[in-house]
Design a protein around this motif. Structure first.
Motif, short mmCIF file in Angstrom:
data_model
loop_
_atom_site.label_atom_id
_atom_site.label_comp_id
_atom_site.label_asym_id
_atom_site.label_seq_id
_atom_site.Cartn_x
_atom_site.Cartn_y
_atom_site.Cartn_z
N THR A 47 0.80 -1.39 -0.15
CA THR A 47 0.11 -0.03 -0.10
C THR A 47 0.96 1.16 -0.08
O THR A 47 1.65 1.33 0.75
CB THR A 47 -1.02 -0.06 1.27
OG1 THR A 47 -1.58 -1.03 1.30
CG2 THR A 47 -1.73 1.25 1.25
N THR A 49 2.46 4.63 0.86
CA THR A 49 2.12 5.71 1.99
C THR A 49 2.69 7.09 1.71
O THR A 49 2.50 8.12 2.42
CB THR A 49 3.16 5.29 2.94
OG1 THR A 49 4.51 4.79 2.34
CG2 THR A 49 2.52 3.79 3.67
N GLY A 80 -6.96 2.18 1.58
CA GLY A 80 -6.60 1.18 2.29
C GLY A 80 -5.94 -0.31 1.74
O GLY A 80 -5.55 -1.06 2.10
N VAL A 84 -2.52 4.81 1.63
CA VAL A 84 -3.20 5.15 3.05
C VAL A 84 -3.77 6.36 3.18
O VAL A 84 -3.60 7.09 2.48
CB VAL A 84 -1.90 5.14 3.84
CG1 VAL A 84 -2.29 5.34 5.23
CG2 VAL A 84 -1.22 3.76 4.00
#
Length: 84
Positions: A47, A49, A80, A84
């Motif tokens: 994911t 960031t 998600g 994020v």
């Protein structure tokens, strides 16, 4: 840079649907987007960031909608998963 692409068939649902009493339709759209995204998301991908670029291509033939309001539900659906 990781590239992640997927296609969702069918007309998008605007964020404004919630204000027009069509909240279920909006939630169903987000669920559909998430399910399609998950089909193409590799378990090896992380994911994001940091900075993220989201590109949405909307194809239509006759029914135009306010495209400013179709972005938010798509962002919400993949939050998600892709970032994020």
């Amino acid at each position: 840079m990781t590239r992640f692409e997927f296609i969702v068939d069918g007309p998008p649902v605007s964020q404004q649907a919630r204000k027009r009493g069509k909240g279920n339709r909006l939630q169903d759209w987000k669920k559909t987007v998430r399910q399609e995204a998950e089909k193409y998301w590799s378990s090896e991908q992380k994911t994001a960031t940091g900075l993220v670029m989201l590109q949405i291509t909307y194809f239509y033939d006759s029914v135009q909608i306010d495209i400013d309001n179709i972005v938010k539900p798509i962002q919400d659906a993949i939050k998600g998963l892709a970032y994020v």
